[in-house]
Design an enzyme around this catalytic site. Structure first.
Site, PDB file in Angstrom:
ATOM      1  N   GLY D 148     -12.803  32.951 -32.109  1.00  0.00           N
ATOM      2  CA  GLY D 148     -13.880  32.332 -32.487  1.00  0.00           C
ATOM      3  C   GLY D 148     -14.366  32.304 -33.873  1.00  0.00           C
ATOM      4  O   GLY D 148     -13.837  33.620 -34.861  1.00  0.00           O
ATOM      5  N   CYS D 149     -15.135  31.110 -33.951  1.00  0.00           N
ATOM      6  CA  CYS D 149     -15.543  31.564 -35.303  1.00  0.00           C
ATOM      7  C   CYS D 149     -16.440  32.251 -36.407  1.00  0.00           C
ATOM      8  O   CYS D 149     -16.474  33.182 -37.136  1.00  0.00           O
ATOM      9  CB  CYS D 149     -15.557  30.042 -36.016  1.00  0.00           C
ATOM     10  SG  CYS D 149     -17.168  28.869 -35.082  1.00  0.00           S
ATOM     11  N   TYR D 150     -17.959  32.639 -34.889  1.00  0.00           N
ATOM     12  CA  TYR D 150     -18.953  32.973 -36.033  1.00  0.00           C
ATOM     13  C   TYR D 150     -18.155  34.480 -35.111  1.00  0.00           C
ATOM     14  O   TYR D 150     -18.562  35.286 -35.717  1.00  0.00           O
ATOM     15  CB  TYR D 150     -20.164  33.031 -35.049  1.00  0.00           C
ATOM     16  CG  TYR D 150     -20.638  31.400 -35.612  1.00  0.00           C
ATOM     17  CD1 TYR D 150     -21.502  31.723 -36.819  1.00  0.00           C
ATOM     18  CD2 TYR D 150     -21.210  30.330 -34.596  1.00  0.00           C
ATOM     19  CE1 TYR D 150     -22.213  30.421 -36.673  1.00  0.00           C
ATOM     20  CE2 TYR D 150     -21.793  29.571 -34.526  1.00  0.00           C
ATOM     21  CZ  TYR D 150     -22.313  29.479 -36.485  1.00  0.00           C
ATOM     22  OH  TYR D 150     -23.661  28.602 -36.602  1.00  0.00           O
TER      23      TYR D 150
END
Lengths: 345, 345, 345, 345
Positions: D148-150
């Site tokens: 994921g991004c975070y």
């Protein structure tokens, strides 16, 4: 009606003071100063003031005249300069509200260690100007060291937890984010529009001067020596601070106890709005106003409380708080001139 | 003290009315309505109003009660709906300030041609609510058709030139730019944050409904039939309109004659600030305030005058102008509740 | 493989050249210069280049070495300085692509009148570097005066209309809007982040130096002397220009004729995308790319055509166009290094 | 040359995949799907793709055809939907890179607890797709659960500290900030432009689904069960994540040991740039690129390390990382198609 002057009126906080004071029924602005723009009209420096404030800026060389003509002097100078003004006005009846750091510290050694300048007014009769916490002391103070922007947001967020001994103070982490107006009006490449737009970054990690100011207040409230982490960030926006505060709850502390602490401390405060347990303050909801919005969250998995605090850095974080302190010190209703609805959207 | 109600209070203009009226010494908000949020507190819809306006929204089904309880009704509904309210309140003493388009046109055929809905209240006793131009008619009007946002900026820019016959009206081009709040609060993909951020575009070229409204005013002022180009653009910001207006000067017209026309028309107007010949208004200089800032430029090479006009679309372009009209219609000082310093930066 | 150098590499256009050239299969950057940062690594000045370009900046005092080592020199200096470089390299085989104004004008009197400096290289063998219009001349040019940012957007918008004599050239009004990167990287108070955020304004009305550059191209295309209005505005965003161009259509010109003119001129151009009649280009749709998007509208009521043109000011308006010219001058496929998808959102 | 398809191509991550793959020399996009826009051209949904990708979107009902025609399938669907695709392609040789959460968790109970949907493909042969940490496993994986991004930003920040046992994992606090593109392209009032502009807020405190993903990786690296605080915030910008990570250093850990851990782990990684001890990554420095910039700070007063990590959420946080994984899984050079200079300013 009080006569007030502003020393250093051309910074953003000075301009914001003018905005607020214009609608204050019991304040009259008598003098405004600027060293670099002395002799010019303030509305030439700030065209948004045209037709409202067109008066000329004077130099603070005339500090005696200013002191004589004023009941209150607001100071919007860089740190190190306000104390010179404080000294100069020492023996006059005029009262002082300094928006900078010079009069914020009880222990001037702490000031000297973080600000790297000798303090020349160590015995000044002063009080820390965070109205909700030090209201009684503010009433009669000669000099009010108006609380800083990050610090106001962060201290108001943590105060009920510290005072009621609900958290382990050595676990506090304050992660704060500010709009760019907090950096002042002077042009620097780092704050040049294209450099910041669509960008986000931290600065001053472990070294920002608001750290000891937060520590001083938490120590004062909790009775425990406090060392904490404070990390400021720059948000690509003009106004607003959001402070995200983390701490471990003490054994046995419940969400209800946390909520009760906030209600007890702020239940009657007009300018602190309790968004409540699970609430999400946003800087836009307080923009242009003197409110501080607070929401708190309990993470049962980690045993931490996370408190969110939003203010307008130029209002509750600077000029608004200064006027709130002025109202308290003058015996006025605390909302005078500050009863403004946030500017949304 | 006048009792006022807001029909359609949950749009941005409605919220802005609440912001302004909160500091109006002679107005009391008695009812606020919303069809989609009836029964909810306005501060649940707009958290920035928490602690200031926590009253419940009602439905406008109760329009008779609202009409009876109010001296004035402000309407913030989409076009086509306000005239139903106007009809319903026809025989009651309550006066109406409509922030939409339904009552802006003298010739309802023009309205019907551009808005594509039949006008059901053609004989309404109404006046065009642009205070600086129609002040006398506004005083006693039953219904005030508050001027639109783009149109206020554009008409105030061109009015002195049209009235004094300084320009060829068939050469007028109005190139206008607005912040996104002008598009309302309803979420649409086109106005989704990442779609607009760091982007700029035009819309409604040659078809925008503010075109005939500008034409009507210019024709009225100049006495000449007027057909012009109006092009709106979307600026990636929240608030503000800048209107850049072009027209050929008539033979022999000088810069001094142009300046004189602005001074004659607006010299005594508090809310129109003359930045002057060669001046550059900026939307930030009027943000949050009811000011319209005007600057004009003469291009000797092309024989055109270029007028720049800046307003806050939600204040002078909507709620502020509505309150200004309310003040005029009530016989109050026009500045009541509107004497706000722009929020800068 | 061509060896290229960049004189004045630390402006935004210079940095953008580095971005583009990094993915160019037939270009090798040999020298980069900066007077204020000579001796420093470019990645210290632009941290986004770290690990990609870490080479040292040299001074342009060593212009002879640079000239000898390079097939092409790109110049990113303020006007008045590039022609000194051009003179210095006059007798070397190196070819020059100047991103500034010094080599853009056929008539150096026009240059001197608008730029207020004497031209010291009047007989320079040069061509105006707007690839879609002057491709043939660019192929063998010694010096290419790369078209300006506003001008590229505006000329591409108007060229088909001018060339096919569809408009009255004395009715042209160009209302253009640019992101702040167009103002360069030097910090100034006017471009300080909080001063521009949530604000919009015009500048340089009737005096901007891109005016004669647009006029020169339109006159060249139409065969008619051209004097027009050009008004630039500052949009609170980083990148992108939208140019809104107005002109009266000649008697009898239809929408189909207008559309045909665009298709005839640009039907085979990769970098000009025809959004078509009624189309709305947006700067975000071209961000980071070399595209120019065009849409046109006919207003039957006023007899005007309104053309909308969007580019990225740093790509098609500066560095991208420079590389496009470099490709043409090198006999490469025009898309080499420029076949980039816009960065959206 | 690998044939690739994108299931769910109309989200921001899908569009970003198209941007990156356009310049990938060894990938050919064969099919793209969208349920809501099947039959339409992708360039009608995303006008920035006009002239680059004009192909039609198909429905994923034809998943078998897609599976047969493709070497790799990228999935850009909401969680819960990718595993249906994974099941459907189970017995075909095509390989899968899922940009969502369905295949990120080793323990599907954790997935079910946080995502509130039953996992229907528990025995899927999968690997966590964070290239720098799981490169070897990615090479031959059937299904890659793209990080994921975070989580990418946060795990890369903390990994060296966790792996080398330099921090107390139960003291980790991750305070992360993201641009609004991270919330997807669907219009919602919360992400309506005027609601977010000039505003900053937190969301998902103590409940965000990226929490267990970070915990899983830290536990894997440190060998210690990990429970931590993760707080996401919304920055009024389009792209970029900055993650600020706090942890107590273990007794005796020095700044040199910390720096050595970063150099050991990332010294040879092209896409992780070490800004170093005392360094300040900014999201603008990585915008549009696959870089993750890391800076770390030691606070001697509190004994904490503070790590700053910046990525572009749509590149290293989504599509770029997916292509990096695709390169690894294909045996290509990891930089293929990803060697892009950040887009600055």
């Amino acid at each position: 009606m009080k006569k007030v002057s502003i020393i250093g009126a051309t910074g953003y906080a000075g301009a914001e003071l003018l905005r607020i004071l214009h609608n204050h029924p019991e304040a009259e602005v008598v003098h405004i100063t600027s060293e670099s723009h002395a002799g010019e009209a303030i509305s030439d420096i700030y065209p948004h003031l045209k037709g409202i404030y067109d008066q000329k800026l004077m130099s603070m060389k005339d500090i005696e005249v200013i002191g004589q003509d004023s009941d209150f002097v607001f100071i919007g100078l860089p740190h190190g300069h306000a104390m010179k003004v404080g000294k100069a006005l020492e023996n006059m009846p005029v009262r002082i509200i300094d928006l900078g750091a010079d009069y914020r510290f009880t222990d001037t050694d702490v000031y000297e260690a973080w600000y790297k300048v000798p303090h020349i007014h160590k015995d000044a009769p002063r009080v820390y100007g965070l109205a909700e916490l030090y209201r009684e002391q503010i009433r009669d103070a000669k000099i009010i060291g108006n609380a800083g922007c990050y610090t106001t947001a962060s201290i108001l967020a943590l105060a009920p937890l510290a005072k009621h001994h609900l958290i382990e103070v050595d676990t506090i982490v304050v992660d704060a984010k500010s709009g760019v107006s907090g950096a002042g009006r002077s042009a620097k490449q780092a704050n040049h529009f294209p450099e910041l737009y669509d960008s986000f970054k931290a600065y001053g990690v472990a070294t920002h001067r608001h750290t000891p100011e937060i520590e001083q207040a938490i120590a004062d409230l909790s009775g425990e020596e406090t060392v904490l982490n404070f990390t400021p960030h720059l948000v690509p926006m003009s106004r607003g601070i959001l402070s995200t505060c983390y701490a471990k709850l003490k054994e046995g502390v419940t969400a209800d106890m946390v909520t009760a602490a906030y209600e007890m401390m702020y239940g009657k405060e007009y300018f602190v709005r309790l968004i409540g347990l699970g609430g999400y303050p946003a800087t836009k909801n307080v923009r242009g106003s003197n409110f501080c919005d607070l929401g708190w969250h309990i993470d049962q998995r980690t045993g931490r409380v996370i408190v969110l605090s939003a203010i307008d850095n130029l209002v509750k974080g600077a000029a608004g708080q200064a006027v709130q302190n002025f109202n308290i010190a003058s015996g006025f209703d605390e909302k005078l001139g500050l009863d403004m609805v946030p500017v949304y959207p």
